[in-house]
Design an enzyme around this catalytic site. Sequence first.
Site, PDB file in Angstrom:
ATOM      1  N   GLU A  97       1.447   8.333 -10.824  1.00 29.54           N
ATOM      2  CA  GLU A  97       1.867   8.058  -9.440  1.00 29.54           C
ATOM      3  C   GLU A  97       0.861   7.179  -8.709  1.00 29.54           C
ATOM      4  O   GLU A  97      -0.111   7.675  -8.140  1.00 29.54           O
ATOM      5  CB  GLU A  97       2.062   9.369  -8.661  1.00 29.54           C
ATOM      6  CG  GLU A  97       2.521   9.133  -7.219  1.00 29.54           C
ATOM      7  CD  GLU A  97       2.737  10.410  -6.399  1.00 29.54           C
ATOM      8  OE1 GLU A  97       2.465  11.506  -6.916  1.00 29.54           O
ATOM      9  OE2 GLU A  97       3.156  10.303  -5.243  1.00 29.54           O
ATOM     10  N   LYS A 107       5.917   7.184 -11.185  1.00 30.11           N
ATOM     11  CA  LYS A 107       6.342   7.620  -9.846  1.00 30.11           C
ATOM     12  C   LYS A 107       5.780   6.652  -8.812  1.00 30.11           C
ATOM     13  O   LYS A 107       4.683   6.858  -8.283  1.00 30.11           O
ATOM     14  CB  LYS A 107       5.856   9.061  -9.589  1.00 30.11           C
ATOM     15  CG  LYS A 107       6.144   9.562  -8.174  1.00 30.11           C
ATOM     16  CD  LYS A 107       6.003  11.066  -8.055  1.00 30.11           C
ATOM     17  CE  LYS A 107       6.118  11.516  -6.610  1.00 30.11           C
ATOM     18  NZ  LYS A 107       6.239  12.969  -6.469  1.00 30.11           N
TER      19      LYS A 107
END
Length: 340
Positions: free
Chosen positions: A177, A219
């Site tokens: 992420e 992500k």
Amino acid sequence: MNLSALNTVALAMVTPGKGILAADESTGTIKKRFDAIAVESTAQNRRDYREMLFRSDGMTFISGVILYDETIRQNAADGTPLVKLIEQAGSIPGIKVDEGTQPLPGCPGETVTVGLDRLADRLAAYYALGARFAKWRAVIDLDKDRIPSMTAVHVNAHALGRYAALCQAAGLVPIVEPEVLMDGDHDIGRCFDVTRRVMNEVFRELRIQRVALEGMILKPNMVVSGQKCPVQAGVTEVADRTVQLLKECVPAAVPGVAFLSGGQSDALATAHLDAINRRGPLPWMLTFSYGRALQAAPQRVWAGRTANVRAAQRAFSHRARMNALASRGQWTTERENEAA
Ligand code: 5MM
């Protein structure tokens, strides 16, 4: 590393028509959320709140749940481990393993995500507790010209690479992420340029550190205007630029992309995901890994009262269903307006 097992879990995390619930708020963040609804942030209230979500019908649309260290060790009121509730709902338990951000020396206003020390041991312990994937969030701040520095982009990408390689060695699928924040008054073009720089650096590090792309999930943030930018890009432009960025930067070997919501309103987070999925066919599954955009509505309805549990579960289920439709490019305003 058993790549086939990692790939199977990664594909399950992006099952068509499902997405990920980010319920991994650290103790400080969940306190802020509870303060906003006047609920005291005790271990029991945190447990009751999360148990309410994990027992809701909305779990039908949730492929995986990201947990925080406290939550993965908690039991429901009837003694069932919360991890088991998630599994019984047909979802995969995951765990946030970063330990937050610290100021980056020499780079005023910028941070680096920490948590690599003893990470291999912690991953083995989380696997034993039932986690099958993990999450690490790098936070990239930006302004109109100076930030992010090359240093901040590099150290954060390097840490993501180290984390991802350790996860795969421990049998856990890493959610990678890199979040370029949407705070600030920069325009969408600046968000695109910075996100592209960051993404290229992240995939460079993943290659250098021998991370198997088939066994991870990305992500990212969507490409959007800064929240304080006077000109806000519309849904079409956000979808076009986000898809363009993914095509330029994300290898097709990555099984799936699960976007963060980053402070977007519930409605926009859904509309953007839907518009992105209408740009297909694309090489990856594109779904959600939302925290705020799934939980803001049920938190408001719940407000810490047992009497509101059913209504809060319905509010959560509605948001989960709307985002599940968006993950297939099948969301409409008519469906949105159906009673939650
Ligand atoms: C759920 O929030 C996570 C952050 O928690 P801490 O800041 O307390 O560590 C966060 O990483 C989250 O998983 C992602 O940012 C996605 O959440 P949003 O709310 O951006 O969709």
